[in-house]
Scaffold this motif. Sequence first.
Motif, PDB file in Angstrom:
ATOM      1  N   ILE A   1       0.822  -1.212   0.000  1.00 27.86           N
ATOM      2  CA  ILE A   1       0.000   0.000   0.000  1.00 27.86           C
ATOM      3  C   ILE A   1       0.857   1.263   0.000  1.00 27.86           C
ATOM      4  O   ILE A   1       0.421   2.322   0.440  1.00 27.86           O
ATOM      5  N   ARG A   2       2.056   1.160  -0.496  1.00 24.82           N
ATOM      6  CA  ARG A   2       2.896   2.343  -0.648  1.00 24.82           C
ATOM      7  C   ARG A   2       2.255   3.306  -1.641  1.00 24.82           C
ATOM      8  O   ARG A   2       1.599   2.890  -2.588  1.00 24.82           O
ATOM      9  N   GLY A   3       2.480   4.610  -1.438  1.00 23.94           N
ATOM     10  CA  GLY A   3       1.931   5.596  -2.357  1.00 23.94           C
ATOM     11  C   GLY A   3       0.621   6.195  -1.907  1.00 23.94           C
ATOM     12  O   GLY A   3       0.084   7.081  -2.572  1.00 23.94           O
ATOM     13  N   PHE A   4       0.087   5.733  -0.776  1.00 18.34           N
ATOM     14  CA  PHE A   4      -1.159   6.265  -0.230  1.00 18.34           C
ATOM     15  C   PHE A   4      -0.877   7.010   1.064  1.00 18.34           C
ATOM     16  O   PHE A   4       0.062   6.683   1.798  1.00 18.34           O
ATOM     17  N   THR A   5      -1.718   7.989   1.365  1.00 20.82           N
ATOM     18  CA  THR A   5      -1.616   8.653   2.658  1.00 20.82           C
ATOM     19  C   THR A   5      -2.242   7.766   3.733  1.00 20.82           C
ATOM     20  O   THR A   5      -2.971   6.812   3.438  1.00 20.82           O
ATOM     21  N   ALA A   6      -1.971   8.121   4.982  1.00 24.62           N
ATOM     22  CA  ALA A   6      -2.532   7.351   6.095  1.00 24.62           C
ATOM     23  C   ALA A   6      -4.053   7.335   6.038  1.00 24.62           C
ATOM     24  O   ALA A   6      -4.679   6.279   6.225  1.00 24.62           O
ATOM     25  N   LEU A   7      -4.672   8.473   5.785  1.00 23.79           N
ATOM     26  CA  LEU A   7      -6.132   8.520   5.729  1.00 23.79           C
ATOM     27  C   LEU A   7      -6.673   7.673   4.585  1.00 23.79           C
ATOM     28  O   LEU A   7      -7.677   6.970   4.745  1.00 23.79           O
ATOM     29  N   GLU A   8      -6.019   7.717   3.420  1.00 24.63           N
ATOM     30  CA  GLU A   8      -6.475   6.909   2.282  1.00 24.63           C
ATOM     31  C   GLU A   8      -6.405   5.422   2.612  1.00 24.63           C
ATOM     32  O   GLU A   8      -7.295   4.656   2.228  1.00 24.63           O
TER      33      GLU A   8
ATOM     34  N   ARG B   1       0.055  12.170   5.823  1.00 28.04           N
ATOM     35  CA  ARG B   1       1.420  11.710   5.521  1.00 28.04           C
ATOM     36  C   ARG B   1       1.387  10.466   4.644  1.00 28.04           C
ATOM     37  O   ARG B   1       0.596   9.540   4.879  1.00 28.04           O
ATOM     38  N   PRO B   2       2.280  10.369   3.638  1.00 25.96           N
ATOM     39  CA  PRO B   2       2.387   9.133   2.847  1.00 25.96           C
ATOM     40  C   PRO B   2       2.877   7.987   3.723  1.00 25.96           C
ATOM     41  O   PRO B   2       3.712   8.178   4.609  1.00 25.96           O
ATOM     42  N   MET B   3       2.390   6.797   3.461  1.00 24.87           N
ATOM     43  CA  MET B   3       2.759   5.640   4.273  1.00 24.87           C
ATOM     44  C   MET B   3       4.270   5.395   4.281  1.00 24.87           C
ATOM     45  O   MET B   3       4.842   5.003   5.294  1.00 24.87           O
TER      46      MET B   3
END
Length: 262
Positions: free
Chosen positions: A90-97, A136-138
């Motif tokens: 799940i790299r490339g996503f923010t924490a909320l996403e 923040r991005p993961m």
Amino acid sequence: MRPIVELQGVWFRYGREWILKGMDLEVVSGEILGVVGPNASGKTTLLGVMQGILEPQKGKVLLDGREVRKLRRKEVARQIAVVPQDSGVIRGFTALEVVLMGRNPFLGPFSFESAEDREMAMEALVSTGCDHLWARPMEKLSGGERQRVLLARALAQRCPLLLLDEPTAHLDLRYQMEFLSLLVALHKERGLTIVWVSHDLNLASMICQRILMLLDGKKRALGPPREIITQEIIWEVFGVNAILDYHPQTGSPRVTPELPLH
């Protein structure tokens, strides 16, 4: 009380090699069940079978009395949330996403998250103490922060059953204790049923009501930590001589490997 998950004579193999061999297991609603054993004993495979992503060649898996293989994936995802060991996918996503992904089982085709879904996601971030990380991005987060976000994603699913696959494996001692303290608090507050795969006998002993000890794809022992964590069973399963004492706060058995003396 009917078990939330039940395995009846489950056999599973990859190719010709049987990984689970005649597994019978009932997971009681509201308990924390630890699953321990040496490498290749079937721990992660057991979680895959429970959630229906692996279908056994023999036997049945029941979720709340219904056979998992006959349920749609969304039905299963409304009952079972998973916290994996590796967040690389799940790299490339923010924490909320990432946390909002936990709401996907409740969305209709081609629909998007509602304001209520976003509110649930933020509540989950708050409950895991990482709401300040929402944008923040993961890949910019520490290992401990990523595990908290993955736990928040699971909590956003609002499921009664939580499966954890070595969630503290790559965390230092501080983050291990913070993660486990959070897990125990959430278990008490929400009455979650938790199945936790671990290599760490001492951590499992501290927080689990029951421990399942696997050996070569079979159930070697199942019961309270004081019954399962014994010198005899540790030698049989891990081939290690162990010195046992008891944690001064919890009274749970504590394992110290015996070192060879020269």
